[in-house]
Motif scaffolding. Structure first.
Motif, PDB file in Angstrom:
ATOM      1  N   ASN A  38       5.937 -60.640 -60.241  1.00 15.25           N
ATOM      2  CA  ASN A  38       4.941 -61.550 -60.808  1.00 15.25           C
ATOM      3  C   ASN A  38       3.627 -61.331 -60.054  1.00 15.25           C
ATOM      4  O   ASN A  38       3.624 -61.228 -58.826  1.00 15.25           O
ATOM      5  N   ILE A  40       1.269 -63.271 -59.219  1.00 14.54           N
ATOM      6  CA  ILE A  40       0.981 -64.318 -58.231  1.00 14.54           C
ATOM      7  C   ILE A  40       1.867 -64.132 -57.004  1.00 14.54           C
ATOM      8  O   ILE A  40       1.418 -64.308 -55.873  1.00 14.54           O
ATOM      9  N   SER A 119       3.672 -78.689 -58.311  1.00 13.94           N
ATOM     10  CA  SER A 119       4.389 -77.835 -59.264  1.00 13.94           C
ATOM     11  C   SER A 119       4.950 -78.651 -60.411  1.00 13.94           C
ATOM     12  O   SER A 119       4.799 -78.280 -61.584  1.00 13.94           O
ATOM     13  N   ALA A 126       1.668 -78.858 -68.552  1.00 15.09           N
ATOM     14  CA  ALA A 126       1.748 -77.639 -69.366  1.00 15.09           C
ATOM     15  C   ALA A 126       2.744 -77.793 -70.511  1.00 15.09           C
ATOM     16  O   ALA A 126       2.543 -77.221 -71.582  1.00 15.09           O
ATOM     17  N   ALA A 130       0.617 -76.509 -73.463  1.00 16.76           N
ATOM     18  CA  ALA A 130       0.890 -75.106 -73.793  1.00 16.76           C
ATOM     19  C   ALA A 130       2.382 -74.842 -73.889  1.00 16.76           C
ATOM     20  O   ALA A 130       2.913 -73.970 -73.220  1.00 16.76           O
ATOM     21  N   SER A 133       4.274 -71.144 -74.173  1.00 16.40           N
ATOM     22  CA  SER A 133       3.416 -70.001 -73.860  1.00 16.40           C
ATOM     23  C   SER A 133       3.847 -69.380 -72.533  1.00 16.40           C
ATOM     24  O   SER A 133       4.434 -70.033 -71.692  1.00 16.40           O
ATOM     25  N   TYR A 134       3.506 -68.090 -72.377  1.00 16.09           N
ATOM     26  CA  TYR A 134       3.849 -67.395 -71.137  1.00 16.09           C
ATOM     27  C   TYR A 134       2.648 -67.395 -70.206  1.00 16.09           C
ATOM     28  O   TYR A 134       1.548 -67.058 -70.595  1.00 16.09           O
ATOM     29  N   ASN A 135       2.884 -67.783 -68.990  1.00 14.54           N
ATOM     30  CA  ASN A 135       1.864 -67.731 -67.960  1.00 14.54           C
ATOM     31  C   ASN A 135       2.585 -67.412 -66.658  1.00 14.54           C
ATOM     32  O   ASN A 135       3.564 -68.077 -66.307  1.00 14.54           O
ATOM     33  N   PRO A 136       2.122 -66.395 -65.912  1.00 16.08           N
ATOM     34  CA  PRO A 136       2.826 -66.019 -64.682  1.00 16.08           C
ATOM     35  C   PRO A 136       2.906 -67.163 -63.669  1.00 16.08           C
ATOM     36  O   PRO A 136       3.899 -67.300 -62.952  1.00 16.08           O
ATOM     37  N   GLY A 137       1.855 -67.992 -63.612  1.00 18.26           N
ATOM     38  CA  GLY A 137       1.864 -69.124 -62.690  1.00 18.26           C
ATOM     39  C   GLY A 137       2.926 -70.142 -63.066  1.00 18.26           C
ATOM     40  O   GLY A 137       3.673 -70.632 -62.204  1.00 18.26           O
ATOM     41  N   LEU A 138       3.012 -70.444 -64.357  1.00 17.53           N
ATOM     42  CA  LEU A 138       4.032 -71.403 -64.809  1.00 17.53           C
ATOM     43  C   LEU A 138       5.440 -70.867 -64.603  1.00 17.53           C
ATOM     44  O   LEU A 138       6.351 -71.621 -64.258  1.00 17.53           O
ATOM     45  N   MET A 139       5.594 -69.556 -64.792  1.00 17.52           N
ATOM     46  CA  MET A 139       6.922 -68.971 -64.570  1.00 17.52           C
ATOM     47  C   MET A 139       7.352 -69.151 -63.117  1.00 17.52           C
ATOM     48  O   MET A 139       8.501 -69.507 -62.844  1.00 17.52           O
TER      49      MET A 139
END
Length: 184
Positions: A38, A40, A119, A126, A130, A133-139
């Motif tokens: 990832n 991040i 977190s 989120a 959203a 949706s894909y987001n590296p931070g959320l993952m």
């Protein structure tokens, strides 16, 4: 304390706290075995590597726990407290080391609780804004919080599609933060 000195102290405390949180995040990402590729995760590794890699040569990890990260975070927190005390005009020798050590351990616990609190709040927001949706931070945030959330979900399953585990964890974190504040 002058306004300039107070501003400089705030800056040192903020930057030091952010770096300590980055080191603790690296520790947590290794504990939960988060995605190393990832972007991040890669940024956290690059930011923490200059100080962490030499310590890793001396302090190996054991049982999946990166002890070097914890030692670095504790050493940085102790150094930050001594620096802030010195900036206030108090001699560092005036405060016994055990007091600084206990205060540093409490501060590290507060930082870890803050990481989880932020977190969970970001994940909750989120999920409203959203969803899917894909987001590296959320993952990464999901990977950090999921081991804890899944344990709570076993006790309190989702009700009508509403996942209460995040709210329960936030309440527990707030209680723990109040307990730690009482210890300070």
């Amino acid at each position: 304390m002058s306004a300039l000195s107070s501003s400089f102290s705030f800056l040192i405390q903020t930057l030091g706290g952010l770096y300590i949180m980055a080191v603790l995040l690296r520790f947590l990402l290794q504990i939960v075995r988060a995605d190393f590729y990832n972007p991040i995760s890669q940024a956290i590794v690059k930011v923490t590597a200059p100080l962490l890699n030499p310590i890793r040569k001396v302090i190996p990890g054991f049982g999946g726990i990166d002890a070097a990260s914890l030692v670095l975070a504790l050493a940085l927190q102790i150094a930050l407290l001594y620096l802030l005390v010195t900036m206030k005009g108090i001699a560092p020798t005036a405060i016994p080391f055990p007091t600084i050590l206990i205060t540093s351990l409490i501060k590290l616990a507060e930082h870890i609780l803050d990481i989880y609190m932020f977190s969970l709040i970001i994940i909750a927001i989120a999920s409203w804004i959203a969803q899917g949706s894909y987001n590296p931070g959320l993952m990464l945030l999901h990977q950090i919080t999921e081991p804890l959330s899944s344990r709570v979900r076993k006790v309190i399953p989702p009700i009508g599609g509403l996942d209460l585990s995040l709210m329960v964890i936030v309440i527990i974190i707030m209680m723990l933060k109040n307990l730690l504040a009482g210890l300070m």
